[in-house]
Design a protein around this motif. Structure first.
Motif, PDB file in Angstrom:
ATOM      1  N   GLU A 211       0.828  -1.214   0.000  1.00 16.43           N
ATOM      2  CA  GLU A 211       0.000   0.000   0.000  1.00 16.43           C
ATOM      3  C   GLU A 211       0.860   1.261   0.000  1.00 16.43           C
ATOM      4  O   GLU A 211       0.425   2.316  -0.467  1.00 16.43           O
ATOM      5  CB  GLU A 211      -0.937  -0.008   1.204  1.00 16.43           C
ATOM      6  N   GLU A 212       2.101   1.145   0.513  1.00 14.40           N
ATOM      7  CA  GLU A 212       3.034   2.277   0.501  1.00 14.40           C
ATOM      8  C   GLU A 212       3.698   2.471  -0.857  1.00 14.40           C
ATOM      9  O   GLU A 212       4.469   3.408  -1.052  1.00 14.40           O
ATOM     10  CB  GLU A 212       4.103   2.072   1.579  1.00 14.40           C
ATOM     11  N   GLY A 213       3.403   1.569  -1.799  1.00 13.21           N
ATOM     12  CA  GLY A 213       3.936   1.703  -3.152  1.00 13.21           C
ATOM     13  C   GLY A 213       5.025   0.725  -3.524  1.00 13.21           C
ATOM     14  O   GLY A 213       5.571   0.791  -4.627  1.00 13.21           O
ATOM     15  N   LYS A 214       5.367  -0.192  -2.630  1.00 11.80           N
ATOM     16  CA  LYS A 214       6.388  -1.189  -2.928  1.00 11.80           C
ATOM     17  C   LYS A 214       5.856  -2.213  -3.935  1.00 11.80           C
ATOM     18  O   LYS A 214       4.698  -2.627  -3.865  1.00 11.80           O
ATOM     19  CB  LYS A 214       6.807  -1.919  -1.661  1.00 11.80           C
ATOM     20  N   HIS A 215       6.728  -2.610  -4.861  1.00 17.58           N
ATOM     21  CA  HIS A 215       6.388  -3.662  -5.830  1.00 17.58           C
ATOM     22  C   HIS A 215       7.370  -4.812  -5.662  1.00 17.58           C
ATOM     23  O   HIS A 215       8.584  -4.594  -5.553  1.00 17.58           O
ATOM     24  CB  HIS A 215       6.462  -3.139  -7.264  1.00 17.58           C
ATOM     25  N   TYR A 216       6.853  -6.036  -5.641  1.00 17.17           N
ATOM     26  CA  TYR A 216       7.720  -7.208  -5.500  1.00 17.17           C
ATOM     27  C   TYR A 216       7.411  -8.229  -6.593  1.00 17.17           C
ATOM     28  O   TYR A 216       6.243  -8.531  -6.863  1.00 17.17           O
ATOM     29  CB  TYR A 216       7.536  -7.860  -4.122  1.00 17.17           C
ATOM     30  N   ASP A 217       8.480  -8.741  -7.212  1.00 13.15           N
ATOM     31  CA  ASP A 217       8.339  -9.776  -8.242  1.00 13.15           C
ATOM     32  C   ASP A 217       8.246 -11.162  -7.629  1.00 13.15           C
ATOM     33  O   ASP A 217       7.626 -12.061  -8.204  1.00 13.15           O
ATOM     34  CB  ASP A 217       9.530  -9.724  -9.205  1.00 13.15           C
ATOM     35  N   THR A 218       8.877 -11.329  -6.471  1.00 14.63           N
ATOM     36  CA  THR A 218       8.911 -12.637  -5.809  1.00 14.63           C
ATOM     37  C   THR A 218       8.938 -12.450  -4.302  1.00 14.63           C
ATOM     38  O   THR A 218       9.579 -11.526  -3.792  1.00 14.63           O
ATOM     39  CB  THR A 218      10.170 -13.441  -6.220  1.00 14.63           C
ATOM     40  N   CYS A 219       8.259 -13.360  -3.606  1.00 19.94           N
ATOM     41  CA  CYS A 219       8.319 -13.397  -2.145  1.00 19.94           C
ATOM     42  C   CYS A 219       8.828 -14.772  -1.722  1.00 19.94           C
ATOM     43  O   CYS A 219       8.463 -15.790  -2.313  1.00 19.94           O
ATOM     44  CB  CYS A 219       6.938 -13.147  -1.553  1.00 19.94           C
ATOM     45  N   VAL A 220       9.691 -14.801  -0.717  1.00 21.20           N
ATOM     46  CA  VAL A 220      10.172 -16.048  -0.127  1.00 21.20           C
ATOM     47  C   VAL A 220       9.778 -16.031   1.337  1.00 21.20           C
ATOM     48  O   VAL A 220      10.180 -15.132   2.080  1.00 21.20           O
ATOM     49  CB  VAL A 220      11.706 -16.194  -0.259  1.00 21.20           C
ATOM     50  N   ALA A 221       8.972 -16.999   1.762  1.00 21.35           N
ATOM     51  CA  ALA A 221       8.480 -17.037   3.143  1.00 21.35           C
ATOM     52  C   ALA A 221       8.957 -18.307   3.842  1.00 21.35           C
ATOM     53  O   ALA A 221       8.781 -19.411   3.325  1.00 21.35           O
ATOM     54  CB  ALA A 221       6.956 -16.978   3.166  1.00 21.35           C
ATOM     55  N   ILE A 222       9.564 -18.140   5.013  1.00 27.85           N
ATOM     56  CA  ILE A 222      10.039 -19.279   5.795  1.00 27.85           C
ATOM     57  C   ILE A 222       9.706 -19.046   7.260  1.00 27.85           C
ATOM     58  O   ILE A 222      10.062 -18.016   7.834  1.00 27.85           O
ATOM     59  CB  ILE A 222      11.558 -19.501   5.640  1.00 27.85           C
ATOM     60  N   GLY A 223       9.048 -20.012   7.857  1.00 25.03           N
ATOM     61  CA  GLY A 223       8.663 -19.901   9.255  1.00 25.03           C
ATOM     62  C   GLY A 223       7.689 -21.000   9.620  1.00 25.03           C
ATOM     63  O   GLY A 223       7.600 -22.009   8.920  1.00 25.03           O
ATOM     64  N   PRO A 224       6.930 -20.831  10.690  1.00 25.83           N
ATOM     65  CA  PRO A 224       5.933 -21.832  11.064  1.00 25.83           C
ATOM     66  C   PRO A 224       4.943 -22.076   9.924  1.00 25.83           C
ATOM     67  O   PRO A 224       4.655 -21.165   9.136  1.00 25.83           O
ATOM     68  CB  PRO A 224       5.244 -21.197  12.274  1.00 25.83           C
ATOM     69  N   MET A 225       4.411 -23.275   9.846  1.00 24.72           N
ATOM     70  CA  MET A 225       3.500 -23.623   8.762  1.00 24.72           C
ATOM     71  C   MET A 225       2.314 -22.668   8.685  1.00 24.72           C
ATOM     72  O   MET A 225       1.926 -22.239   7.600  1.00 24.72           O
ATOM     73  CB  MET A 225       3.012 -25.062   8.949  1.00 24.72           C
ATOM     74  N   ILE A 226       1.735 -22.345   9.823  1.00 19.78           N
ATOM     75  CA  ILE A 226       0.559 -21.483   9.822  1.00 19.78           C
ATOM     76  C   ILE A 226       0.907 -20.091   9.312  1.00 19.78           C
ATOM     77  O   ILE A 226       0.103 -19.447   8.623  1.00 19.78           O
ATOM     78  CB  ILE A 226      -0.071 -21.419  11.241  1.00 19.78           C
ATOM     79  N   MET A 227       2.121 -19.614   9.615  1.00 18.88           N
ATOM     80  CA  MET A 227       2.554 -18.317   9.114  1.00 18.88           C
ATOM     81  C   MET A 227       2.689 -18.349   7.598  1.00 18.88           C
ATOM     82  O   MET A 227       2.219 -17.444   6.890  1.00 18.88           O
ATOM     83  CB  MET A 227       3.892 -17.914   9.741  1.00 18.88           C
ATOM     84  N   MET A 228       3.341 -19.399   7.081  1.00 24.59           N
ATOM     85  CA  MET A 228       3.531 -19.499   5.634  1.00 24.59           C
ATOM     86  C   MET A 228       2.191 -19.597   4.910  1.00 24.59           C
ATOM     87  O   MET A 228       2.012 -19.042   3.819  1.00 24.59           O
ATOM     88  CB  MET A 228       4.434 -20.681   5.302  1.00 24.59           C
ATOM     89  N   LYS A 229       1.241 -20.311   5.508  1.00 25.05           N
ATOM     90  CA  LYS A 229      -0.090 -20.430   4.895  1.00 25.05           C
ATOM     91  C   LYS A 229      -0.721 -19.056   4.708  1.00 25.05           C
ATOM     92  O   LYS A 229      -1.202 -18.733   3.613  1.00 25.05           O
ATOM     93  CB  LYS A 229      -0.987 -21.308   5.778  1.00 25.05           C
ATOM     94  N   PHE A 230      -0.711 -18.237   5.767  1.00 26.50           N
ATOM     95  CA  PHE A 230      -1.378 -16.946   5.671  1.00 26.50           C
ATOM     96  C   PHE A 230      -0.588 -15.934   4.843  1.00 26.50           C
ATOM     97  O   PHE A 230      -1.180 -15.044   4.229  1.00 26.50           O
ATOM     98  CB  PHE A 230      -1.691 -16.411   7.068  1.00 26.50           C
TER      99      PHE A 230
END
Length: 292
Positions: free
Chosen positions: A183-202
């Motif tokens: 919402e601040e204007g950042k654009h991302y081509d890729t996200c990498v998420a690592i952590g607890p399963m429930i965190m990665m799900k959301f």
């Protein structure tokens, strides 16, 4: 034997160790893991490689106390040794194989939750060493559980720290920070998420709505680490995969997190393991033939 050169308590139940393992350090890449045993009778414990120094021949691991095996391991000090330190295992992070010039064109966001900060760090560090600064969100339940903040700050393009209870950094879940940045204007081509399963799900539910391709690392569901036990079986799209040999990284928008989390709960009991073996047949353990 693999000598422990450094042992440090990061929080109440998270520990960092530098281990002398030159053959592993020589060939490992970000995203891979090792299997460690304290002695010949001990439990095999898969641990992500947090850092490595090829010249010194050392590997840095971070472990969290979750059971008897990790409790024993946490009690080891500098000068002690591991009986086994096997690796590198698993597939390296996808970007390791991408042309550097192509990577430099991408805007990459890393999202780390809790002890998931450990496997995120070597990936961000590798990118930084190749002239690519990625944005990083590090989340923890509270300030006292935050790890590797200074190390991450040194290699991240921008570091955003968030705590669930608002005791430090931004207040709230990592998903709120993802939304705020976009919402601040950042654009991302890729996200990498690592952590607890429930965190990665959301995180994946959020990034799917935001149309950001997302990679997750399924280290949390490993037990044996060789594809023989079946614990890390997961459905990705329409295919059955095993996190330890096919991953640990997968397309997060295709991972069936609910199924994976249900299997993990069932796998903790003998009755549950027997049920899964009967239900899943030859695919239960990848067809190795060693499941009893």
């Amino acid at each position: 034997m693999f000598k422990i050169l450094k042992a440090e308590e990061l929080t109440d139940n998270i520990f960092l160790m530098d281990v002398e393992a030159p053959r592993v350090a020589k060939s490992c890449q970000p995203g891979q893991f090792v299997i460690v045993r304290t002695d010949e009778e001990a439990e095999r414990i898969p641990l992500t490689i947090c850092d490595y120094d090829r010249e010194k021949g050392t590997i840095t691991i971070v472990l969290q106390i979750v059971g008897a095996g990790t409790q024993i391991m946490a009690g080891l000090k500098a000068g002690d040794s591991f009986a086994d330190f096997v690796g590198p295992l698993g597939c390296p992070s996808e970007f390791v194989h991408e042309p550097i010039e192509e990577l430099k064109k991408k805007k990459i966001l890393f999202v780390a939750g809790g002890v998931g900060t450990a496997p995120v760090y070597p990936q961000v560090k590798w990118l930084h060493e190749h002239g690519i600064d990625a944005d990083v969100i590090v989340g923890a339940k509270t300030k006292s559980l935050l790890i590797l903040e200074k190390e991450m700050e040194a290699v991240a393009g921008n570091l955003y720290v968030t705590t669930d209870d608002g005791s430090y950094g931004r207040s709230g879940m990592v998903t709120q920070t993802i939304k705020d940045l976009v919402e601040e204007g950042k654009h991302y081509d890729t996200c990498v998420a690592i952590g607890p399963m429930i965190m990665m799900k959301f995180v994946c539910l959020m990034t799917k709505d935001l149309n950001i391709p997302t990679i997750v690392s399924l280290n949390p569901i490993m037990v044996d680490g060789t594809g023989m036990c079946g614990a890390c079986r997961v459905t990705v799209g329409d295919e059955v995969k095993f996190a330890c040999v096919d991953g640990p990284e997968f397309d997060g928008h295709k991972v069936n997190f609910d199924e994976a989390m249900r299997r993990q709960q069932m796998y903790k009991t003998e009755e549950g393991r027997a049920f899964l073996a009967a239900k899943e047949g030859d695919t239960h353990h990848g067809g190795c033939g060693n499941c009893n």
